[in-house]
Design a protein around this motif. Structure first.
Motif, mmCIF file in Angstrom:
data_model
loop_
_atom_site.group_PDB
_atom_site.id
_atom_site.type_symbol
_atom_site.label_atom_id
_atom_site.label_comp_id
_atom_site.label_asym_id
_atom_site.label_seq_id
_atom_site.Cartn_x
_atom_site.Cartn_y
_atom_site.Cartn_z
ATOM 1 N N LEU A 23 -11.404 32.957 -32.635
ATOM 2 C CA LEU A 23 -11.915 34.147 -32.959
ATOM 3 C C LEU A 23 -13.012 34.727 -31.602
ATOM 4 O O LEU A 23 -12.807 35.709 -31.322
ATOM 5 C CB LEU A 23 -12.610 34.572 -34.276
ATOM 6 N N VAL A 24 -13.974 33.703 -31.625
ATOM 7 C CA VAL A 24 -15.085 34.048 -30.524
ATOM 8 C C VAL A 24 -14.587 34.431 -29.284
ATOM 9 O O VAL A 24 -14.836 35.357 -28.511
ATOM 10 C CB VAL A 24 -16.128 32.768 -30.328
ATOM 11 N N TYR A 25 -13.277 33.693 -28.776
ATOM 12 C CA TYR A 25 -12.934 34.057 -27.362
ATOM 13 C C TYR A 25 -12.065 35.229 -27.523
ATOM 14 O O TYR A 25 -11.865 36.068 -26.537
ATOM 15 C CB TYR A 25 -11.801 32.870 -26.942
ATOM 16 N N THR A 36 -21.237 38.212 -29.050
ATOM 17 C CA THR A 36 -20.748 36.957 -29.546
ATOM 18 C C THR A 36 -20.974 35.936 -28.497
ATOM 19 O O THR A 36 -20.316 35.916 -27.534
ATOM 20 C CB THR A 36 -19.720 37.065 -30.170
ATOM 21 N N ASN A 37 -21.951 34.895 -28.767
ATOM 22 C CA ASN A 37 -22.173 33.975 -27.654
ATOM 23 C C ASN A 37 -21.420 32.736 -28.123
ATOM 24 O O ASN A 37 -21.224 32.548 -29.271
ATOM 25 C CB ASN A 37 -23.640 33.976 -27.568
ATOM 26 N N VAL A 38 -20.842 31.931 -26.984
ATOM 27 C CA VAL A 38 -20.524 30.624 -27.086
ATOM 28 C C VAL A 38 -21.356 29.713 -26.830
ATOM 29 O O VAL A 38 -21.883 29.545 -25.885
ATOM 30 C CB VAL A 38 -19.270 30.561 -26.493
ATOM 31 N N GLY A 39 -22.025 28.787 -27.810
ATOM 32 C CA GLY A 39 -22.956 27.886 -27.682
ATOM 33 C C GLY A 39 -22.626 26.512 -27.729
ATOM 34 O O GLY A 39 -23.158 25.613 -26.705
ATOM 35 N N CYS A 40 -21.624 26.061 -28.645
ATOM 36 C CA CYS A 40 -21.557 24.651 -28.651
ATOM 37 C C CYS A 40 -19.755 24.391 -28.860
ATOM 38 O O CYS A 40 -19.335 23.501 -28.436
ATOM 39 C CB CYS A 40 -22.130 24.011 -29.559
ATOM 40 N N ASP A 41 -19.243 25.317 -29.564
ATOM 41 C CA ASP A 41 -17.711 25.190 -29.590
ATOM 42 C C ASP A 41 -17.622 24.144 -30.727
ATOM 43 O O ASP A 41 -16.375 23.638 -31.026
ATOM 44 C CB ASP A 41 -16.877 24.858 -28.476
ATOM 45 N N LYS A 58 -19.022 31.425 -38.485
ATOM 46 C CA LYS A 58 -19.227 31.056 -37.139
ATOM 47 C C LYS A 58 -17.680 31.231 -36.532
ATOM 48 O O LYS A 58 -16.671 30.433 -36.864
ATOM 49 C CB LYS A 58 -19.433 29.722 -37.168
ATOM 50 N N SER A 59 -17.706 31.938 -35.492
ATOM 51 C CA SER A 59 -16.331 32.535 -35.003
ATOM 52 C C SER A 59 -15.744 31.577 -34.371
ATOM 53 O O SER A 59 -14.495 31.642 -33.670
ATOM 54 C CB SER A 59 -16.436 33.695 -34.391
ATOM 55 N N CYS A 60 -16.494 30.439 -33.844
ATOM 56 C CA CYS A 60 -15.656 29.255 -33.240
ATOM 57 C C CYS A 60 -14.920 28.338 -34.280
ATOM 58 O O CYS A 60 -14.408 27.357 -33.671
ATOM 59 C CB CYS A 60 -16.772 28.352 -32.452
ATOM 60 N N THR A 61 -15.023 28.783 -35.531
ATOM 61 C CA THR A 61 -14.387 27.912 -36.585
ATOM 62 C C THR A 61 -13.254 28.821 -37.121
ATOM 63 O O THR A 61 -12.528 28.214 -38.013
ATOM 64 C CB THR A 61 -15.239 27.381 -37.572
ATOM 65 N N VAL A 62 -12.865 29.941 -36.438
ATOM 66 C CA VAL A 62 -11.732 30.652 -37.361
ATOM 67 C C VAL A 62 -11.032 31.235 -36.254
ATOM 68 O O VAL A 62 -11.351 31.544 -34.878
ATOM 69 C CB VAL A 62 -12.637 32.183 -37.685
ATOM 70 N N LEU A 63 -9.894 30.983 -36.475
ATOM 71 C CA LEU A 63 -8.689 31.380 -35.433
ATOM 72 C C LEU A 63 -8.581 33.297 -35.548
ATOM 73 O O LEU A 63 -8.501 33.707 -36.491
ATOM 74 C CB LEU A 63 -7.345 30.856 -35.871
#
Length: 151
Positions: A23-25, A36-41, A58-63
């Motif tokens: 989702l973040v990307y 919405t920043n990417v900090g660690c993935d 955390k949008s790095c954990t959601v598709l």
């Protein structure tokens, strides 16, 4: 590819996404919402925190496909008619930021937390922020800002 329809900041957005796209990307690269920043993935820092149906995630954990049919709020969608959200205003007034990288995630996590607990203690605020890292401030002013927003 899979077609998704996600309401982002009040606007229905439709797009083709890879089934494994985070989702973040989707927010950053396809919609241009770079607040919405990417900090660690790895879901450790919370810089990518957004509201999914009003709950902080955390949008790095959601598709992106998992958000299909749902409502997402990013930092860009928090203000109303040019007026900062009370949490944004409190972060500004109480200097709850330094470099600002973690700030969008902190603000959205605080919005979700205050919706669940509108009169938190300092200890409850600190506990609620455990999933959001700030490398600059030491959290003192962030906690003060959230306390002020709660008042």
């Amino acid at each position: 590819m899979r077609r998704v329809a996600i309401t982002v900041n009040g606007t229905r957005r439709e797009a083709e996404v890879e089934p494994r796209q985070l989702l973040v990307y989707f927010l950053r690269e396809q919609l241009g919402l770079t607040g919405t920043n990417v900090g660690c993935d790895t879901s450790s820092c919370g810089s990518c925190t957004v509201l999914l149906e009003g709950e902080s995630v955390k949008s790095c954990t959601v598709l992106a496909v998992q958000a299909d049919g749902h409502e997402v709020t990013t930092i860009e969608g928090l203000a109303t008619d040019g007026e900062m959200h009370p949490v944004q205003r409190a972060f500004h007034e109480h200097h709850g930021l330094q470099c600002g990288y973690c700030t969008p995630g902190m603000v959205l996590a605080a919005v979700s937390f205050l919706a669940e607990n509108p009169q938190p203690s300092e200890e409850e605020i600190r506990h609620a922020l455990e999933g959001n890292l700030c490398r600059c401030t030491g959290y003192h002013n962030i906690v003060k800002a959230i306390q002020a927003a709660a008042e």
